[in-house]
Design an enzyme around this catalytic site. Structure first.
Site, mmCIF file in Angstrom:
data_model
loop_
_atom_site.group_PDB
_atom_site.id
_atom_site.type_symbol
_atom_site.label_atom_id
_atom_site.label_comp_id
_atom_site.label_asym_id
_atom_site.label_seq_id
_atom_site.Cartn_x
_atom_site.Cartn_y
_atom_site.Cartn_z
ATOM 1 N N GLU A 153 17.055 -0.982 -3.046
ATOM 2 C CA GLU A 153 16.755 -1.134 -4.463
ATOM 3 C C GLU A 153 17.188 0.121 -5.202
ATOM 4 O O GLU A 153 17.063 1.225 -4.680
ATOM 5 C CB GLU A 153 15.230 -1.309 -4.607
ATOM 6 C CG GLU A 153 14.804 -2.152 -5.755
ATOM 7 C CD GLU A 153 13.321 -2.496 -5.657
ATOM 8 O OE1 GLU A 153 13.000 -3.597 -5.185
ATOM 9 O OE2 GLU A 153 12.493 -1.661 -6.041
ATOM 10 N N LYS A 154 17.697 -0.046 -6.397
ATOM 11 C CA LYS A 154 18.027 1.097 -7.247
ATOM 12 C C LYS A 154 16.752 1.896 -7.495
ATOM 13 O O LYS A 154 15.703 1.321 -7.791
ATOM 14 C CB LYS A 154 18.588 0.576 -8.577
ATOM 15 C CG LYS A 154 18.882 1.652 -9.591
ATOM 16 C CD LYS A 154 20.290 2.156 -9.455
ATOM 17 C CE LYS A 154 20.516 3.361 -10.360
ATOM 18 N NZ LYS A 154 21.602 4.212 -9.850
ATOM 19 N N PHE A 155 16.820 3.229 -7.382
ATOM 20 C CA PHE A 155 15.675 4.060 -7.700
ATOM 21 C C PHE A 155 15.634 4.252 -9.214
ATOM 22 O O PHE A 155 16.560 4.802 -9.801
ATOM 23 C CB PHE A 155 15.763 5.412 -6.985
ATOM 24 C CG PHE A 155 14.586 6.309 -7.284
ATOM 25 C CD1 PHE A 155 13.395 6.162 -6.603
ATOM 26 C CD2 PHE A 155 14.676 7.292 -8.265
ATOM 27 C CE1 PHE A 155 12.296 6.965 -6.886
ATOM 28 C CE2 PHE A 155 13.591 8.105 -8.557
ATOM 29 C CZ PHE A 155 12.401 7.941 -7.861
ATOM 30 N N GLU A 165 6.837 -6.643 -7.623
ATOM 31 C CA GLU A 165 6.242 -7.531 -6.619
ATOM 32 C C GLU A 165 5.042 -8.213 -7.246
ATOM 33 O O GLU A 165 4.617 -7.862 -8.357
ATOM 34 C CB GLU A 165 5.801 -6.732 -5.376
ATOM 35 C CG GLU A 165 4.729 -5.700 -5.676
ATOM 36 C CD GLU A 165 3.962 -5.251 -4.433
ATOM 37 O OE1 GLU A 165 4.076 -5.885 -3.381
ATOM 38 O OE2 GLU A 165 3.216 -4.268 -4.543
ATOM 39 N N GLY A 167 0.808 -1.222 0.000
ATOM 40 C CA GLY A 167 0.000 0.000 0.000
ATOM 41 C C GLY A 167 0.835 1.263 0.000
ATOM 42 O O GLY A 167 0.404 2.311 0.480
ATOM 43 N N GLY A 168 2.070 1.168 -0.532
ATOM 44 C CA GLY A 168 2.924 2.352 -0.640
ATOM 45 C C GLY A 168 3.615 2.753 0.662
ATOM 46 O O GLY A 168 4.356 3.730 0.690
ATOM 47 N N LYS A 220 -1.933 4.315 -5.758
ATOM 48 C CA LYS A 220 -2.515 4.579 -7.077
ATOM 49 C C LYS A 220 -3.775 5.446 -6.982
ATOM 50 O O LYS A 220 -4.573 5.275 -6.065
ATOM 51 C CB LYS A 220 -2.865 3.250 -7.750
ATOM 52 C CG LYS A 220 -1.645 2.371 -7.963
ATOM 53 C CD LYS A 220 -2.046 0.926 -8.149
ATOM 54 C CE LYS A 220 -0.811 0.039 -8.141
ATOM 55 N NZ LYS A 220 -1.155 -1.376 -7.947
ATOM 56 N N ARG A 226 -3.931 -11.515 -5.065
ATOM 57 C CA ARG A 226 -5.337 -11.233 -4.749
ATOM 58 C C ARG A 226 -5.973 -10.490 -5.900
ATOM 59 O O ARG A 226 -5.310 -10.148 -6.872
ATOM 60 C CB ARG A 226 -5.394 -10.340 -3.508
ATOM 61 C CG ARG A 226 -4.549 -9.077 -3.729
ATOM 62 C CD ARG A 226 -4.655 -8.093 -2.594
ATOM 63 N NE ARG A 226 -3.583 -7.110 -2.644
ATOM 64 C CZ ARG A 226 -3.634 -5.968 -3.302
ATOM 65 N NH1 ARG A 226 -4.684 -5.646 -4.015
ATOM 66 N NH2 ARG A 226 -2.615 -5.131 -3.275
#
Ligand code: ADP
Ligand code: ADP
Ligand code: MG
Length: 451
Positions: free
Chosen positions: A200-202, A289, A164-165, A238, A293
């Site tokens: 993680e690389k941006f 990812e 969820g960010g 989103k 669901r």
């Protein structure tokens, strides 16, 4: 076909699933909290059982109560919707012990994709490109510094258990890393009960593009095209989603679809799932990812494929074969969804609660609404601010954009603040109208720099 299904969720998604049950002749059981007594999902279902007081932990996330309601109702299967127990393997296991089917993937697939580190491992094993970064969780900030030096700044610190960010933090230089590490791990610990972090690389100016996959119990699996979800708020959530990604070359669509199916098959996936990717300006794609669901934005896929994903979930759970083959899946026209939330755009998008006194939802050709709200409904402070999803379909993107603008113009909500005025402005911005944007659009738009 299933005879009786309990819907372990609330809001628009509970209504969505309950409608599908009625259409297929399946009896539906709603669960609700004391604060949701008047919610539409309670009225639409054949039966409804109260599972506790207003807060999520007292009700929708109260495992014992939800399981007890399932047993009392005699439901033979449970649809988890999104959020809540939908991606909790222990919920599926507990249902299994009661002899109740979980409408979703097998437990093992939920576990494999449950955290971002093991999901990335599975993607690498399935020969799917991933965003460069640490191999698995990084134990300390010193280690994170080493990995960041290697992959180069800027990097993202990401909660392994995140969703969820939440639990994502950008780091531009080694000097910023120490503070960012402390804040991000604390936030992750508080939100997800685990402070584990990935580095993680941006990826600069990417598009968020995700593939809908679907598998049955007989080894068949298809991909149902992509959704473009780059319009995200400052917390990476989103706001606007569309299908297809109009500029995506057919060759890349096929490659991404096949990669998504490969990843899903490698963990024994069944039922509805979504593989998320970042796509750069040269159409290179990187696995982010997998969401195990039904996704919030699934309707845009339904609009362009003509498939009803909830029907498919119910039918394949009862053992039916997938009704379609990859070669027969065609994308027709263009669909856009906007999320209508109870948030005040003039006040930093702070949540707005209270009674909806007026609700005039848009109608007309190509307009679809998914909502649990109506005039007289009270929006409580306990839950996610999502009030409705407005979905349009048009012959092409330009047609869909015009329908969306007209529908947003028509949408009136009184009594509480909503993000509708913000969406009207965003969807009137020329660059957005032309389809020229990436995940950095909203921050630019809010700074008045989007033209
Ligand atoms: P998606 O990836 O399906 O678009 P989001 O990123 O919007 O979903 O949301 C991710 C998560 O946020 C959901 O899986 C869920 O945990 C939570 N969430 C979002 N909306 C709701 C809602 N209306 N009720 C409960 N949880 C929600
Ligand atoms: P969540 O589980 O919260 O949905 P995701 O990994 O799907 O987390 O990332 C959410 C969003 O954050 C993406 O859609 C994208 O906008 C942004 N994001 C994630 N990873 C990266 C990255 N490596 N580079 C740039 N942006 C990223
Ligand atoms: Mg995601």
């Amino acid at each position: 076909m299933l005879k009786k299904v309990l819907i372990a969720n609330r809001g628009e998604i509970a209504c969505r699933v309950i409608r599908a049950c009625r259409e297929l002749g399946v009896k539906s059981v709603a669960i609700y909290s004391e604060a949701d007594r008047e919610s539409l999902h309670v009225k639409l279902a054949d039966e409804a059982i109260c599972v506790g007081a207003g807060t999520n932990t007292d009700s929708y996330l109260n495992l014992a109560n939800v399981l007890m309601a399932t047993q009392i109702s005699g439901a033979e299967a449970v649809h988890p919707g999104y959020g809540y127990f939908s991606e909790r393997a222990n919920f599926a296991v507990a249902l299994e012990a009661l002899g109740v089917k979980f409408i979703g993937p097998p437990t093992g697939a939920i576990e494999s994709m449950g955290d971002k580190a093991s999901a990335k491992k599975a993607a690498i094993a399935a020969k799917c490109p991933v965003v460069p970064g640490s191999d698995g969780p990084v134990p300390t900030d010193v280690e994170a510094l080493k990995v960041s030096e290697k992959i180069g700044y800027p990097v993202l610190l990401k909660a392994v258990a995140g969703g969820g960010g939440r639990g994502i933090r950008r780091v531009n230089s080694p000097e910023e890393l120490g503070d960012a590490w402390r804040i991000a791990t604390a936030e992750a610990q508080a939100s997800f009960g685990s402070g584990e972090m990935l580095v993680e690389k941006f990826v600069e100016n990417p598009r968020h593009v995700e593939i809908q996959v679907f598998g049955d119990q007989h080894g068949n699996m298809v991909y149902l095209g992509e959704r473009e979800c780059s319009i995200q708020n400052l917390r990476h959530q989103k706001i606007v989603e569309e299908a297809p990604y109009a500029q995506l070359p057919e060759r890349v669509r096929k490659k991404m679809g096949e990669a998504a199916v490969r990843v899903a098959k490698s963990v024994g996936y069944q039922n509805a799932g979504t593989v998320e990717f970042l796509v750069d300006d040269k159409f290179n794609f990187y696995f982010l990812e997998m969401n195990t669901r039904l996704q919030v934005e699934h309707p845009v896929t339904e609009e362009v494929t003509g498939c009803d994903l909830v029907y498919m979930m119910l039918r394949t759970t009862s053992g039916e074969k997938l009704p379609l083959k990859q070669a027969n899946i065609e994308l027709k026209g263009h669909s856009i969804e906007v999320r209508i939330t109870a948030q005040d755009p003039d006040n930093d998008f702070s949540p707005s609660t209270g009674t909806i006194t007026g609700w005039r939802a848009p109608m007309g050709r190509g307009v679809r609404m998914e909502s649990h709200c109506y005039a007289g409904f009270t929006v409580s402070p306990f839950y996610d601010p999502l009030l409705a999803k407005l979905i349009v379909w048009g012959e092409d993107r330009a047609d869909a954009v015009r329908k969306l603008q007209a529908a947003l113009h028509e949408f009136e909500v009184e009594g509480i603040s909503t993000n509708i005025p913000f969406l009207r402005r965003l969807c009137a911005t020329p660059s957005w109208v032309k389809g020229e944007f990436d995940t950095g659009f909203v921050p630019k738009f809010l700074d008045g720099e989007a033209t």
